[in-house]
Design a protein around this motif. Sequence first.
Motif, PDB file in Angstrom:
ATOM      1  N   UNK A  99     -64.930 -48.128 -80.998  1.00  0.00           N
ATOM      2  CA  UNK A  99     -64.995 -46.913 -80.379  1.00  0.00           C
ATOM      3  C   UNK A  99     -64.404 -46.854 -79.109  1.00  0.00           C
ATOM      4  N   UNK A 100     -64.826 -47.863 -78.226  1.00  0.00           N
ATOM      5  CA  UNK A 100     -64.164 -48.171 -77.024  1.00  0.00           C
ATOM      6  C   UNK A 100     -62.865 -48.478 -77.070  1.00  0.00           C
ATOM      7  N   UNK A 101     -62.486 -49.332 -78.031  1.00  0.00           N
ATOM      8  CA  UNK A 101     -60.835 -49.796 -78.046  1.00  0.00           C
ATOM      9  C   UNK A 101     -60.025 -48.456 -78.527  1.00  0.00           C
ATOM     10  N   UNK A 102     -60.491 -47.542 -79.362  1.00  0.00           N
ATOM     11  CA  UNK A 102     -59.944 -46.312 -79.815  1.00  0.00           C
ATOM     12  C   UNK A 102     -59.672 -45.381 -78.536  1.00  0.00           C
ATOM     13  N   UNK A 132     -57.060 -47.065 -76.103  1.00  0.00           N
ATOM     14  CA  UNK A 132     -55.645 -46.804 -76.564  1.00  0.00           C
ATOM     15  C   UNK A 132     -55.348 -45.358 -76.538  1.00  0.00           C
ATOM     16  N   UNK A 133     -55.914 -44.243 -76.911  1.00  0.00           N
ATOM     17  CA  UNK A 133     -55.909 -43.068 -76.726  1.00  0.00           C
ATOM     18  C   UNK A 133     -55.224 -42.747 -75.134  1.00  0.00           C
ATOM     19  N   UNK A 134     -56.217 -43.498 -74.316  1.00  0.00           N
ATOM     20  CA  UNK A 134     -55.800 -43.312 -73.011  1.00  0.00           C
ATOM     21  C   UNK A 134     -54.242 -43.901 -72.419  1.00  0.00           C
ATOM     22  N   UNK A 135     -54.036 -45.047 -72.908  1.00  0.00           N
ATOM     23  CA  UNK A 135     -52.850 -45.839 -72.768  1.00  0.00           C
ATOM     24  C   UNK A 135     -51.658 -45.021 -73.126  1.00  0.00           C
ATOM     25  N   UNK A 158     -58.680 -38.916 -82.208  1.00  0.00           N
ATOM     26  CA  UNK A 158     -57.303 -38.795 -81.755  1.00  0.00           C
ATOM     27  C   UNK A 158     -56.303 -39.697 -82.167  1.00  0.00           C
ATOM     28  N   UNK A 159     -56.598 -40.543 -82.981  1.00  0.00           N
ATOM     29  CA  UNK A 159     -55.914 -41.304 -83.530  1.00  0.00           C
ATOM     30  C   UNK A 159     -54.840 -40.590 -84.388  1.00  0.00           C
TER      31      UNK A 159
END
Length: 181
Positions: free
Chosen positions: A38-41, A44-47, A77-78
């Motif tokens: 969940x933190x990885x997603x 990634x969204x922030x990046x 948001x993926x």
Amino acid sequence: MNVVVCVKQIPDPAAPQSLDASHNLDRSGKLILDEADTYGVEMALQLVDKAGSGEVTVVSMGAAADVAGLRNALAMGAAKAIIVSDESLRGTDALGTAKVLAAVIARVNPDLVLAATESSDGYTGTTPAQLAQLLGKPECRVERRPRVRIASPGAKAAHHGKRRHPARMGRARVVDHGGCI
């Protein structure tokens, strides 16, 4: 910037756990997205947001019977979710999992791949390193939130933090390590 996040759906840790007849973790109940993923997603969204364009794709391997965890990543948001599901993959070890994920990721051809160090239902911690090796990409372990500068391909890397040579992954340079693939 297109980012792939490797995610794993795990049995809800709040529910009682048991083994099935094959001595594998019983995954017949409710599955959720592993907390670290969940933190990885979110990262990634922030990046992608910081880069100004691109999308986040989540990739997983497991049973397609319950995809609530993947739906959660899409709700965050993926843009896409890919699940590889085949009964012959049931009980696959970490290297087998890395090979399957690498084949999928190679088709997506992202600028950056994010993977948690380990899942909370397996704790092997080897899949990200194996995945990086199979993809021919550098691995960068982050113990804390990285600061990432989006650089043009010919730009020189700035030196920040403890690292003198930031890992270069496509157009993204991890400037302050603290893990990504």
